[in-house]
Design a protein around this motif. Structure first.
Motif, PDB file in Angstrom:
ATOM      1  N   HIS A  55      -7.217  -0.522   8.452  1.00  0.00           N
ATOM      2  CA  HIS A  55      -7.365   0.076   7.376  1.00  0.00           C
ATOM      3  C   HIS A  55      -7.521   1.303   7.257  1.00  0.00           C
ATOM      4  N   SER A  56      -8.683   1.836   7.621  1.00  0.00           N
ATOM      5  CA  SER A  56      -9.177   3.012   7.845  1.00  0.00           C
ATOM      6  C   SER A  56      -8.396   3.944   8.914  1.00  0.00           C
ATOM      7  N   PRO A  57      -8.330   3.466   9.878  1.00  0.00           N
ATOM      8  CA  PRO A  57      -7.644   4.173  10.973  1.00  0.00           C
ATOM      9  C   PRO A  57      -6.260   4.576  10.664  1.00  0.00           C
ATOM     10  N   MET A  58      -5.607   3.764  10.197  1.00  0.00           N
ATOM     11  CA  MET A  58      -4.066   3.861   9.649  1.00  0.00           C
ATOM     12  C   MET A  58      -3.911   4.712   8.518  1.00  0.00           C
ATOM     13  N   LEU A  59      -4.573   4.586   7.589  1.00  0.00           N
ATOM     14  CA  LEU A  59      -4.560   5.263   6.347  1.00  0.00           C
ATOM     15  C   LEU A  59      -5.047   6.510   6.348  1.00  0.00           C
ATOM     16  N   TYR A  60      -6.222   6.665   6.945  1.00  0.00           N
ATOM     17  CA  TYR A  60      -6.900   7.931   7.003  1.00  0.00           C
ATOM     18  C   TYR A  60      -5.900   8.895   8.087  1.00  0.00           C
ATOM     19  N   GLY A  61      -5.337   8.165   9.092  1.00  0.00           N
ATOM     20  CA  GLY A  61      -4.207   8.806  10.014  1.00  0.00           C
ATOM     21  C   GLY A  61      -3.082   9.633   9.377  1.00  0.00           C
ATOM     22  N   PHE A  62      -2.480   8.454   8.511  1.00  0.00           N
ATOM     23  CA  PHE A  62      -1.436   8.933   7.652  1.00  0.00           C
ATOM     24  C   PHE A  62      -1.726   9.965   6.555  1.00  0.00           C
ATOM     25  N   GLY A  63      -2.879   9.838   5.949  1.00  0.00           N
ATOM     26  CA  GLY A  63      -3.270  10.815   4.768  1.00  0.00           C
ATOM     27  C   GLY A  63      -3.767  12.237   5.451  1.00  0.00           C
ATOM     28  N   VAL A 118      -0.253  14.868  -2.497  1.00  0.00           N
ATOM     29  CA  VAL A 118      -0.701  13.990  -1.239  1.00  0.00           C
ATOM     30  C   VAL A 118      -2.109  13.282  -1.523  1.00  0.00           C
ATOM     31  N   ALA A 119      -3.034  13.861  -2.047  1.00  0.00           N
ATOM     32  CA  ALA A 119      -4.442  13.471  -2.497  1.00  0.00           C
ATOM     33  C   ALA A 119      -4.359  12.342  -3.386  1.00  0.00           C
ATOM     34  N   ILE A 120      -3.294  12.711  -4.570  1.00  0.00           N
ATOM     35  CA  ILE A 120      -3.173  11.565  -5.802  1.00  0.00           C
ATOM     36  C   ILE A 120      -2.569  10.445  -4.909  1.00  0.00           C
ATOM     37  N   GLY A 121      -1.249  10.653  -3.988  1.00  0.00           N
ATOM     38  CA  GLY A 121      -0.727   9.599  -3.605  1.00  0.00           C
ATOM     39  C   GLY A 121      -1.701   8.456  -2.648  1.00  0.00           C
ATOM     40  N   PHE A 122      -2.868   9.235  -1.997  1.00  0.00           N
ATOM     41  CA  PHE A 122      -3.943   8.587  -1.093  1.00  0.00           C
ATOM     42  C   PHE A 122      -4.456   7.672  -1.981  1.00  0.00           C
ATOM     43  N   ALA A 123      -4.757   8.086  -3.180  1.00  0.00           N
ATOM     44  CA  ALA A 123      -5.627   7.075  -4.492  1.00  0.00           C
ATOM     45  C   ALA A 123      -4.659   5.814  -4.580  1.00  0.00           C
ATOM     46  N   GLY A 124      -3.418   5.861  -4.625  1.00  0.00           N
ATOM     47  CA  GLY A 124      -2.613   4.767  -4.767  1.00  0.00           C
ATOM     48  C   GLY A 124      -2.519   4.098  -3.620  1.00  0.00           C
ATOM     49  N   ALA A 172       0.935  -1.268  -0.175  1.00  0.00           N
ATOM     50  CA  ALA A 172       0.039  -0.075  -0.014  1.00  0.00           C
ATOM     51  C   ALA A 172       0.885   0.995   0.049  1.00  0.00           C
ATOM     52  N   PHE A 173       1.853   1.028   0.950  1.00  0.00           N
ATOM     53  CA  PHE A 173       2.687   2.466   1.041  1.00  0.00           C
ATOM     54  C   PHE A 173       3.539   2.549  -0.217  1.00  0.00           C
ATOM     55  N   SER A 174       3.938   1.471  -0.983  1.00  0.00           N
ATOM     56  CA  SER A 174       4.659   1.457  -2.175  1.00  0.00           C
ATOM     57  C   SER A 174       3.943   2.339  -3.272  1.00  0.00           C
ATOM     58  N   GLY A 175       2.459   1.981  -3.308  1.00  0.00           N
ATOM     59  CA  GLY A 175       1.659   2.657  -4.113  1.00  0.00           C
ATOM     60  C   GLY A 175       1.226   4.228  -3.827  1.00  0.00           C
ATOM     61  N   PHE A 176       1.463   4.292  -2.802  1.00  0.00           N
ATOM     62  CA  PHE A 176       1.652   5.748  -2.224  1.00  0.00           C
ATOM     63  C   PHE A 176       2.802   6.621  -2.638  1.00  0.00           C
ATOM     64  N   ALA A 177       3.803   6.010  -2.324  1.00  0.00           N
ATOM     65  CA  ALA A 177       5.110   6.583  -2.779  1.00  0.00           C
ATOM     66  C   ALA A 177       5.316   6.630  -4.471  1.00  0.00           C
ATOM     67  N   ILE A 215      -3.571   9.541 -14.152  1.00  0.00           N
ATOM     68  CA  ILE A 215      -4.673   8.642 -13.824  1.00  0.00           C
ATOM     69  C   ILE A 215      -4.168   7.366 -14.215  1.00  0.00           C
ATOM     70  N   ALA A 216      -3.295   7.118 -15.301  1.00  0.00           N
ATOM     71  CA  ALA A 216      -2.921   5.922 -15.482  1.00  0.00           C
ATOM     72  C   ALA A 216      -1.834   5.358 -14.780  1.00  0.00           C
ATOM     73  N   MET A 217      -0.977   6.429 -14.016  1.00  0.00           N
ATOM     74  CA  MET A 217      -0.072   5.859 -12.897  1.00  0.00           C
ATOM     75  C   MET A 217      -0.811   5.549 -11.621  1.00  0.00           C
ATOM     76  N   VAL A 218      -1.953   6.222 -11.419  1.00  0.00           N
ATOM     77  CA  VAL A 218      -2.675   5.767 -10.141  1.00  0.00           C
ATOM     78  C   VAL A 218      -3.151   4.279 -10.449  1.00  0.00           C
ATOM     79  N   CYS A 219      -3.858   4.173 -11.590  1.00  0.00           N
ATOM     80  CA  CYS A 219      -4.324   2.880 -11.800  1.00  0.00           C
ATOM     81  C   CYS A 219      -3.342   1.517 -11.912  1.00  0.00           C
ATOM     82  N   ALA A 220      -1.960   1.946 -12.563  1.00  0.00           N
ATOM     83  CA  ALA A 220      -0.867   0.936 -12.277  1.00  0.00           C
ATOM     84  C   ALA A 220      -0.439   0.841 -11.062  1.00  0.00           C
ATOM     85  N   ALA A 221      -0.301   1.896 -10.000  1.00  0.00           N
ATOM     86  CA  ALA A 221       0.078   1.463  -8.591  1.00  0.00           C
ATOM     87  C   ALA A 221      -0.903   0.602  -7.893  1.00  0.00           C
TER      88      ALA A 221
END
Length: 312
Positions: free
Chosen positions: A134-142, A96-102, A73-78, A230-236
């Motif tokens: 999932h939600s507590p960790m990732l929302y807290g991070f984002g 940050v917002a686009i990273g959150f999608a990944g 998950a954090f690889s996708g964000f990175a 968008i293609a980058m987010v889909c690939a991630a």
């Protein structure tokens, strides 16, 4: 082909049914919002409460399972954050917002029903272990990263930032349901059978209602502009996240079959609607995240089929 017909297509048919009903005016925007509010604020929190309250905590939280999934998950964000910031020259808050999608895969509305249809109800223990944090960790991070990006130079104290993050995370119905589930599980509090029967009625409505409503919500996401981003987010979401998870799960932690399936199938899901809601909440990256949710959800029919073929 069996996995496609028996496992994946029924889930996406419910989404398509909701999409078509909204598209042809048989289900209004107000009705879609009401259904999603029911699903996300009441039925799905009941499902999470029930699942966490009865989860075998000693056996569910396997280090390799959680590290494999969340490293992916954090690889996708990175990938998405770095690409948005330095490849596509997006502002820091957009990145940050686009990273959150990944980062935020649709572990609940897609991951649960597909895993259950592929491997049965007994295979969901690993899914619920992932979803419970999932939600507590990732929302807290984002939220923490976004608030830092927005308030740089404003002198916001660490204590004030922590309170802001805590309020945002623990006011979510999904997190409330998870927290109450842990409270019942850890306390051993006996609850009457009538209570559990009522909860079970709510849980049976959760996934069908959420999938149908998701179809109506996806109608609003118009794929336009920012094609490369968008293609980058889909690939991630569809390649990087499950790929890193599968590699760690098989080559580093040698997970047992059930845990491997839960980790990889959950990681292979498209970005959740929460990826758009997060962008909408801050008013940045909305077009990219909305389009990525729609396009990746469609593409995941093929990618999930591929991952189910790879898994034992």
């Amino acid at each position: 082909m069996t996995a496609l017909l028996d496992v994946i297509l029924p889930v996406f048919m419910v989404i398509a049914f909701g999409y078509a009903a909204a598209r042809f005016g048989l289900f209004s925007d107000t009705a879609v919002d009401g259904l999603m509010r029911f699903a996300q604020n009441f039925a799905v929190p009941c499902l999470l409460f029930r699942s966490i309250a009865t989860l075998d905590l000693s056996g569910a939280y396997e280090t390799g399972l959680l590290v494999s999934f969340y490293a992916g998950a954090f690889s996708g964000f990175a990938v998405c954050f770095a690409g948005a910031r330095w490849l596509f020259n997006r502002p820091l808050t957009d990145s940050v917002a686009i990273g959150f999608a990944g980062l935020f895969s649709n572990s609940l509305l897609l991951g649960l029903p597909i895993t259950e249809r592929a491997y049965g109800v007994d295979a969901l223990q690993g899914n619920f272990a992932i979803i419970s944090i999932h939600s507590p960790m990732l929302y807290g991070f984002g939220i923490g990263l976004m608030e830092w990006a927005r308030t740089r130079g404003q002198g916001l104290s660490a204590a004030a930032l922590s309170r802001q993050i805590g309020r945002a995370v623990f006011s979510q119905p999904l997190v409330i349901g998870i927290t109450l589930g842990f409270a019942v599980n850890l306390s051993g509090l006996p609850l009457p059978g009538a209570f559990w029967s009522g909860v079970d009625l709510m849980t049976r409505a959760a996934i069908p209602a959420a999938l149908f409503g998701l179809g109506g919500v996806l109608l609003r996401y118009k794929p336009e502009g920012d094609r490369a981003t968008i293609a980058m987010v889909c690939a991630a979401s569809l390649i990087v996240h499950p790929g890193v998870t599968w590699l760690l799960a098989t080559q580093v932690f040698a997970l047992e079959t059930a845990a491997l399936r839960s980790a990889v199938v959950t990681a292979a899901m498209a970005p959740g609607v929460n990826a758009y809601l997060f962008a909408h909440m801050y008013g940045v990256g909305k077009r990219v995240n909305a389009s990525a949710v729609l396009i990746a959800t469609a593409l995941s029919i093929g990618s999930v089929w591929m991952w189910l073929a790879i898994l034992p």
